[in-house]
Design an enzyme around this catalytic site. Structure first.
Site, short mmCIF file in Angstrom:
data_model
loop_
_atom_site.label_atom_id
_atom_site.label_comp_id
_atom_site.label_asym_id
_atom_site.label_seq_id
_atom_site.Cartn_x
_atom_site.Cartn_y
_atom_site.Cartn_z
N LYS A 106 40.59 46.50 48.77
CA LYS A 106 40.60 46.22 47.34
C LYS A 106 41.17 47.45 46.64
O LYS A 106 41.12 48.56 47.18
CB LYS A 106 39.15 45.98 46.87
CG LYS A 106 39.05 45.19 45.61
CD LYS A 106 38.95 43.70 45.88
CE LYS A 106 38.84 42.91 44.59
NZ LYS A 106 38.72 41.49 44.82
N GLY A 156 30.09 28.49 32.99
CA GLY A 156 31.43 29.10 32.97
C GLY A 156 32.51 28.06 33.13
O GLY A 156 32.74 27.55 34.23
N VAL A 199 38.32 28.55 37.15
CA VAL A 199 37.73 27.82 38.29
C VAL A 199 36.79 26.73 37.79
O VAL A 199 36.83 25.59 38.26
CB VAL A 199 36.96 28.78 39.24
CG1 VAL A 199 36.38 28.02 40.41
CG2 VAL A 199 37.86 29.89 39.74
#
Ligand code: NAD
Length: 368
Positions: free
Chosen positions: A80, A180, A184
Site C-alpha cells: 500500500k 452508505g 459500492v
C-alpha cells in the site's frame, strides 16, 4: 515510533520513502509480503496529522492487502502507499508523474491502484511514467471503476451467508439495512433490489441518497444512527470501518453482518461477541475483494467475463471459511486469517526448491 522491530513483528519486507521538493511529493510505500506475487494495493492521499500516523496507516493497510490477496486466491502480495498532503490543494500532474517515476524504480515489486482520494485522473498521470499501475481508464486498456465488482462480490458473500443461516441463498424477501449509499452501496442496492430484497438505507450525502433511490425504488431512508436498530436480516456496512463496536453491537438485530466497508470490527473481540450472539459475520476483506480481483487481471488482459467469473468465486470461498470456523469453533475473522496464513506458509515452503537451469530464479549461462 517507526522501528525495525515493528516491521519484524508484523512481517513487513520493505518500506520506502520518496520525496521530491519540486512538486511537494511526500510518499511512503510499504511492501508487506511478496510470497504470492508482486505487492498490489492502492495509493491513498491524506492530510495526516503526523508522520507517525502516516506510517501506522501504510503498515496496517499493506498487511491487510497481503491477507486479502491470499484468501482470495490471487497470486499477489500485499502493499500500500500513502501520499502525505491535502487532496483538495496539493494534487498536481507533476506530483503524480514524479510519484510514477519512483514507482517505476521499484521494478514491479509494488503495483499501485486507486484508493481514498485518488481517482482515475490521478492514475492516468502515474500511468504516463510507469506501467506498474492498475485501475487505469478503460480507454487505455484498464478495467475502470472497480465498485460494481466489489458490490457483486459483497452480494455473493450475502448469498453464502443466507445459505448458512436460512438454508437458501436467495435474497428474495430478506430485509437489508444498508449503511452508505456511495459507489459500492449504490451498486449493491441495485443488485439487492433486482433480487427482491427489502432495503432500508442511510447516508449523509443528499446527492448519493437521490442516486440510490433511482436504482432501488422503494428503499426506505432512515437516519444515520437509526440504521443499527432496524429489524433486519442483514446489516450491510458500506460507509465507514469500525461500525461494529461497543456502542452498536447490542443494538444490532440482524442475523448477518455483511458489507463492503474495510475493517468493520472496531476490535477483533467484536468478532468473538458476534459469534456469541449467533450473528454470522461475513469476512470483510474477502467479500469486498471484487475490486482487487478486477484490477488484478489488467496485466493479462481485462475482460468483464473474466472479472465476473473471478468475483463469483467469493461465494465458495466464503462458504469454505464458514465451514472452517464451525469445524474449529473459532470466530469467522480468525478462520479467515487462518486460511490466508496457511496459503502463504505453504507457498513459502515450495519456493525453496532449486529449479535447475530452466528455473526463472537462476537462468544460468547459455552453452557455448
Ligand atoms: P464512497 O465514498 O463512494 O461511499 C461511501 C458513502 O458512505 C458515501 O455516500 C458517504 O456519504 C457515506 N457515509 C459516510 N459517512 C456516513 C455515515 N456516518 N452514515 C451513513 N453514510 C455515511 O465509498 P465506496 O467506494 O462506496 O466504499 C465504501 C466502503 O467500501 C469503504 O469503506 C471502502 O473502503 C470499502 N471498499 C470499497 C471498494 C471499492 O471498490 N470502491 C473496495 C473495497 C472496499
Amino acid at each position: 515510533m517507526f522501528t525495525f522491530e515493528k516491521l519484524y513483528a508484523e512481517g513487513h519486507e520493505e518500506v520506502v520513502f520518496f520525496s521530491d521538493a519540486s512538486c511537494n511529493l511526500k510518499a511512503i510505500i510499504a511492501i508487506h509480503d511478496t510470497t504470492l506475487g508482486p505487492a498490489l494495493g492502492g495509493t491513498r492521499m491524506w492530510n495526516y496529522k503526523s508522520m507517525d500516523d502516516a506510517i501506522y496507516d501504510v503498515l496496517r493497510l499493506s498487511k491487510g492487502m497481503t491477507y486479502k490477496a491470499a484468501v482470495s486466491g490471487l497470486n499477489l502480495g500485499g502493499g500500500k502507499a500513502v501520499i502525505l498532503g491535502d487532496p483538495t490543494k496539493d494534487k498536481s500532474e507533476a506530483l503524480f508523474r514524479s510519484y510514477g517515476r519512483f514507482l517505476e524504480s521499484l521494478n514491479g515489486r509494488y503495483i499501485t491502484a486507486e484508493d481514498v482520494n485518488i481517482g482515475v485522473e490521478d492514475i492516468e498521470h502515474i500511468f504516463t511514467e510507469t506501467s506498474y499501475v492498475t485501475g487505469v481508464a478503460k480507454t487505455h486498456g484498464g478495467s475502470g471503476n472497480p465498485s460494481p465488482y466489489t458490490a457483486r462480490g459483497v452480494f455473493r458473500g450475502m448469498e453464502a451467508s443466507c445459505s448458512k443461516v436460512f438454508g437458501t441463498r436467495s435474497l428474495k424477501g430478506k430485509v437489508v439495512a444498508l449503511q452508505g449509499a456511495g459507489s459500492v452501496g449504490r451498486h449493491l442496492g441495485e443488485i439487492l433490489h433486482n433480487n427482491g430484497a427489502k432495503i432500508f438505507f442511510t447516508d449523509i450525502n443528499e446527492k448519493n441518497i437521490e442516486l440510490f433511490r433511482e436504482v432501488a425504488p422503494g428503499a426506505e431512508l432512515v437516519g444515520p444512527e437509526d440504521i443499527y436498530d432496524i429489524n433486519c436480516d442483514i446489516y450491510a456496512p458500506c460507509a465507514l470501518g469500525a461500525t461494529v463496536n461497543d456502542n452498536t453491537i447490542d443494538k444490532l438485530k440482524a442475523k448477518i453482518v455483511c458489507g463492503a466497508a474495510n475493517n468493520q470490527l472496531a476490535e477483533p473481540r467484536h468478532g468473538d461477541i458476534l459469534m456469541e450472539k449467533n450473528i454470522l459475520y461475513a469476512p470483510d476483506y474477502l467479500i469486498n475483494a471484487g475490486g482487487l480481483m478486477n484490477v488484478s487481471i489488467e496485466f493479462e488482459g481485462w475482460s468483464d467475463t473474466k472479472a465476473t467469473r473471478m468475483v463469483d468465486t467469493i461465494y465458495d470461498t466464503t462458504t469454505k471459511i464458514f465451514k472452517l470456523s464451525e469445524e474449529n469453533n473459532i470466530p469467522v475473522y480468525k478462520a479467515t486469517d487462518l486460511m490466508a496464513e496457511k496459503r502463504i506458509d505453504a507457498i513459502k515452503k515450495i519456493q525453496g526448491r532449486y529449479l535447475g537451469n530452466i528455473g526463472h530464479r537462476f537462468p544460468g549461462r547459455k552453452k557455448r
